[in-house]
Design an enzyme around this catalytic site. Structure first.
Site, PDB file in Angstrom:
ATOM      1  N   SER A   1      44.220  18.919  20.031  1.00  0.00           N
ATOM      2  CA  SER A   1      43.504  19.223  18.766  1.00  0.00           C
ATOM      3  C   SER A   1      44.370  18.956  17.545  1.00  0.00           C
ATOM      4  O   SER A   1      44.837  19.883  16.897  1.00  0.00           O
ATOM      5  CB  SER A   1      42.984  20.662  18.764  1.00  0.00           C
ATOM      6  OG  SER A   1      43.980  21.583  19.133  1.00  0.00           O
TER       7      SER A   1
ATOM      8  N   ASP B   1       9.214  10.855 -29.710  1.00  0.00           N
ATOM      9  CA  ASP B   1       7.853  10.519 -29.293  1.00  0.00           C
ATOM     10  C   ASP B   1       6.845  11.510 -29.867  1.00  0.00           C
ATOM     11  O   ASP B   1       5.651  11.290 -29.803  1.00  0.00           O
ATOM     12  CB  ASP B   1       7.728  10.511 -27.767  1.00  0.00           C
ATOM     13  CG  ASP B   1       8.411   9.301 -27.153  1.00  0.00           C
ATOM     14  OD1 ASP B   1       8.691   8.360 -27.904  1.00  0.00           O
ATOM     15  OD2 ASP B   1       8.643   9.311 -25.939  1.00  0.00           O
TER      16      ASP B   1
END
Lengths: 322, 631
Positions: B539, B33
């Site tokens: 757990s 560009d």
């Protein structure tokens, strides 16, 4: 040489007890100063064995000045390392030693003695070999000898194209090489300091300074510099379009060469046979800055080593040059 | 030159050139560009190229140039050999120039998609972005991509440089078409200014001089616009923040904290706090090598001396006591991924924010942004140059503010723990826990004081094992024995927790995790109180037990694995639960239709099939004594 000693002593006094500035620093210099101080503190905090690569020139003078400010009232928590090619101007060595003594800083000097003994010099060996052996090799030897993990350098991005692409924290592999295509992204002022054993980082706190900024700062903050930056009558010869100063008998004269007394100064200081002087009448800092404002050539035009080939700086850096 | 040149004259000339300060901008856009050409043109037309640089440029143009006989300005910036050979820009190049009004730092960034991360690097320090568009091609994907990144990085001003206007006959309609197309996409991003300029960088039209070929354009040239752009921010009116970089201790009489003020102002006398610990003090002096200051503000590198000594180290953030940053270990952030290996949620990285570095994981990737369309899409990973919104979890709480409020307080990088590469750039949006606004109040009586009074070292004794393994039985005997020996204890189990604190929780996976999290937090408080806490919970998952372990200090979590085989538990079945599970009356029963992950290296393992509960308890207490927890 009395004035070098005296100006350096007066300078050292300033860092014993801080005094308020009479004039505030220009806003953009204050911002640059703060950025550099920030960078230096990051290095001091995050590396085990940092060093400041000190090359005696104006950029080194500013870099050291910033370090004295960054850690005040402490002294910079790292030594200075000079890589001495043995072809420096005499005034440079006088200034270097006087400054280290007055400030009470450790100045380590590395010389590639083997190359010196073999007679390597800029005019017979050529600038490329001279630089490779007496600068790059000596620097690598110093890095290895002392095991530095970070090394400050005074390079600026406005000096040269490959430097314009370099990070502020620039990674070096275990061979001290730079890989320009694989640089770490560097965002904000958030610097990645992580390395493995044997690797190191070159840190460039002056990255965003321009040559004019350096001079303006030296002027505004009264930093003593090597007298060679000021114009004076000096014996010179002309070689390959460059004005070379005959510092002493170390420079062999070629057939028909006869030193001429001319009013000259240096915009950049390297090895004296490789650094061209410019005609100038600037004898004060003010005059130097004014000259800068109207300069039509870049400072590195006086450095013969940059003209060797296109991309020569990138090549040297990949091999471990500053 | 006049030898009488006075400092005042020189200073006047110097200050003139910097009266509008410094503007940092980047050029971005797609490949070809004309970004590098534009910058070369700016430098050339501003008479900022030195003669020797022009000579080299002319020589290089003949060798590698793509502009025929003319000077190829791109070669001025493409500083790497690979770039000159390939004719593309790979890495960010920084250039410096000045006009009478302003000084400029310009970052020329690569257009190729694979170098998007380099564009972000350039954008991170820029005030404005010059978005280049080829007038023939119009708005491209890369234009939108760069526009998004510019906005994400906090750039507030866009210049839409519609370049190569000479190749579309300087057409006004084409220009307006492109501007309309761009606005359609960029408007929603909320830039402060978007300034479209038609130009032809190769010829300098509307770059540094007004174009005769485009007399229909009445706006400023690029340079005029950049000279006048107002980039003042309100960072100085934000609350005071200073991440501590380095503790300055030259001798026993001086202790200062060095750092850069990143927002707000600070004066001697101001009340400040250490964000993370809540410790408070007043500023006594602002020390610099140029003397003590009356005030320091955003951008200043200073050393603060406080009126009394408090515990401060690198990584702490000093902040205004009245307006503190958030402190949390969980937050939401926008992340740009920059590594070739994909970002994987759950992997541990190092996170560096300000001066603090801590391990961190991406706990969830909420969505990925398709930066071609700006759409949010669900995704499980982020590949190189990908942008996503994610939740980040850090090992230690950090102090932060939203990126768009105080940039330095919300910007972080992620570092790969193996390669040390910078792999991600993040911008914090907000904290994820309500607790993040609850600031720690530093107490005068500490955990150590409380423990000392009780002549013991507090700990959590975490009994884990299958249902019916004998956890509560052993824990009960342990507590009884400790209490009769004069120790201060407490016990947590399903009965006293499920009926009160966790009454609202069921048995889904999420609820089980939350159940353990709460128990862990309560256990931590009891440890803080100086107690020996027994906790008996199945757990089943290692990750939860590790979570509790990491909540307390090293040595304070003692895992007791009550290792009873499933067959034995089923045979014992003290509560008749296994029978119900077998009958299908209970779902998700651990060991049955829900897994149990046995501990790999528990501090204590007891085998209740070979010894009695009493003996197991003695074994636990002996280990506690060995670990020095019993005073």
């Amino acid at each position: 040489m009395a004035d070098i000693q005296e100006s350096v002593r007066n300078y050292a006094e300033r860092f014993k007890s801080a005094k308020l500035r009479e004039r505030p620093l220009s806003a953009h210099l204050k911002a640059l100063e703060a950025e550099s101080i920030h960078i230096m503190r990051e290095v001091a905090a995050e590396f085990a064995n940092p060093v400041m690569l000190y090359s005696i020139g104006k950029d080194s003078a500013v870099m050291l000045h910033l370090a004295l400010k960054a850690f005040y009232p402490s002294r910079p928590p790292f030594p200075l390392q000079h890589v001495d090619t043995t072809f420096k101007f005499r005034d440079m060595i006088t200034y270097r030693d006087a400054l280290a003594e007055a400030l009470g800083l450790e100045m380590r000097v590395e010389i590639n003695q083997e190359a010196v003994d073999r007679g390597v010099n800029p005019w017979d060996s050529g600038s490329q070999l001279h630089t490779q052996l007496l600068k790059t090799e000596a620097l690598r030897a110093a890095m290895n000898r002392h095991g530095y993990d970070a090394a400050f350098g005074g390079a600026r991005r406005d000096e040269e194209k490959s430097r314009a692409k370099e990070r502020i924290f620039s990674f070096r592999d275990t061979n001290h090489g730079w890989d320009p295509k694989n640089q770490r992204p560097e965002l904000w002022r958030n610097y990645n300091t992580k390395i493995r054993k044997g690797e190191s980082i070159r840190v460039f706190p002056l990255s965003n300074w321009t040559e004019l900024d350096i001079w303006q700062y030296i002027l505004e903050d009264d930093i003593p510099i090597v007298p060679l930056y000021y114009a004076a009558h000096r014996p010179v010869v002309e070689r390959d379009g460059q004005v070379i100063m005959v510092d002493d008998e170390r420079l062999p004269l070629q057939d028909g060469e006869k030193p001429d007394l001319r009013m000259v100064r240096f915009r950049t200081l390297g090895c004296y046979p490789l650094t061209g002087a410019v005609e100038s009448s600037a004898q004060t800092l003010e005059e130097i800055v004014l000259e800068m404002l109207t300069a039509r050539t870049s400072e590195r035009s006086g450095r013969l080593i940059d003209h060797d080939e296109a991309g020569s700086m990138e090549k040297k850096k990949r091999e471990g040059y500053f | 030159m006049d030898t009488q040149t006075s400092r005042a004259d020189v200073m006047e000339r110097l200050t003139q050139s910097g009266q509008h300060g410094v503007l940092r901008f980047l050029t971005c856009g797609s490949v070809d560009d004309g970004k590098s050409t534009l910058i070369g043109r700016l430098l050339y037309d501003s008479k900022l190229l030195f003669e020797d640089q022009i000579n080299v440029l002319e020589r290089d143009s003949r060798k590698h140039g793509t502009a025929g006989d003319e000077i190829d300005f791109a070669l001025l910036l493409d500083g790497l050999e690979a770039e000159r050979e390939q004719g593309i820009t790979i890495d960010v190049a920084y250039r410096f120039f000045a006009t009478e009004k302003r000084k400029f730092v310009v970052a020329d960034t690569p257009g190729h998609e694979q170098y998007t991360r380099n564009m972000a690097t350039g954008a991170s320090t820029a005030d404005a972005a010059v978005m280049m568009i080829d007038a023939r091609k119009g708005v491209l994907v890369q234009t939108l991509r760069h526009t998004y990144i510019a906005r994400m990085m906090g750039i507030r001003h866009i210049v839409l440089a519609v370049n190569k206007m000479d190749l579309v006959e300087h057409g006004r309609t084409r220009f307006h078409e492109i501007v309309a197309e761009y606005m359609k996409n960029a408007e929603e991003l909320g830039f402060e200014t978007i300034t479209p300029i038609p130009m032809s960088a190769r010829y300098g039209d509307n770059v540094t001089r007004h174009s005769e070929s485009m007399s229909w354009y009445k706006g400023p040239t690029l340079l005029e616009h950049l000279e006048e752009l107002d980039i003042t921010t309100d960072i100085e009116s934000e609350p005071f923040r200073m991440p501590v970089q380095w503790v300055n201790r030259p001798n026993l009489n001086f202790r200062g904290y060095s750092g850069t003020v990143v927002s707000g102002k600070v004066k001697p006398g101001d009340a400040i706090v250490v964000s993370q610990s809540g410790l408070a003090a007043n500023v006594e002096r602002i020390v610099t090598a140029d003397g003590d200051l009356e005030i320091a503000q955003a951008g200043d590198a200073v050393t603060l001396v406080l009126n009394h000594e408090i515990d401060i180290s690198r990584g702490d953030v000093l902040a205004a006591a009245e307006e503190r940053p958030e402190v949390s270990d969980q937050f939401a952030a926008e992340l740009l991924w920059m590594a070739e290996d994909d970002l994987l949620p759950g992997r541990s990285y190092l996170l560096k924010i300000g001066t603090a570095t801590t391990p961190a994981t991406i706990s969830a990737l909420k969505h990925k942004v398709d930066i071609n369309t700006y759409e949010k899409k669900p995704s499980r990973k982020l590949e190189m140059n990908g942008i996503g919104m994610c939740n980040v979890s850090t090992a230690r709480p950090i102090a932060f503010d939203p990126y768009h409020t105080i940039r330095d307080m919300g910007a972080f990088i992620l570092i790969d723990r193996f390669t040390n590469q910078t792999v991600g750039a993040g911008m914090i949006s907000f904290g994820l826990r309500r607790a993040s606004n609850i600031h720690h109040h530093a107490m005068d009586v500490t955990k150590a004081d409380r423990a000392q009074l009780k002549a013991q070292k507090p700990a959590i004794l975490w009994f884990t094992g299958l249902s019916g393994a004998g956890k509560s039985t052993v824990a009960n005997i342990v507590e009884r024995k400790l209490a009769s020996a004069g120790h201060h204890t407490y016990s947590l189990d399903g009965d006293n927790v499920r009926h009160g604190l966790n009454r609202d929780l069921g048995f889904t996976d999420e609820d089980r995790v939350e159940n353990i999290r709460r128990i862990g937090e309560v256990g931590k408080l009891f440890v803080d109180a100086g107690l020996l806490v027994t906790c008996s919970f199945i757990s089943p998952f290692r990750s939860e037990r590790r979570m509790v372990r990491e909540l307390v200090d090293e040595g304070e979590f003692i895992e007791v694995f009550v290792d009873t085989p499933l067959e034995v538990c089923m045979e014992r079945d003290p509560k008749g639960l296994y029978k119900k599970a077998q009958a299908g009356e209970i779902k998700n029963f651990t060991g049955f239709d829900s897994p149990y992950e046995a501990p790999e290296s528990p501090e204590i393992r007891v085998d209740t099939t070979s010894i009695s509960a009493e003996e197991a308890a003695d074994q636990v207490i002996a280990k506690l004594r060995e670990l020095g927890r019993l005073g």
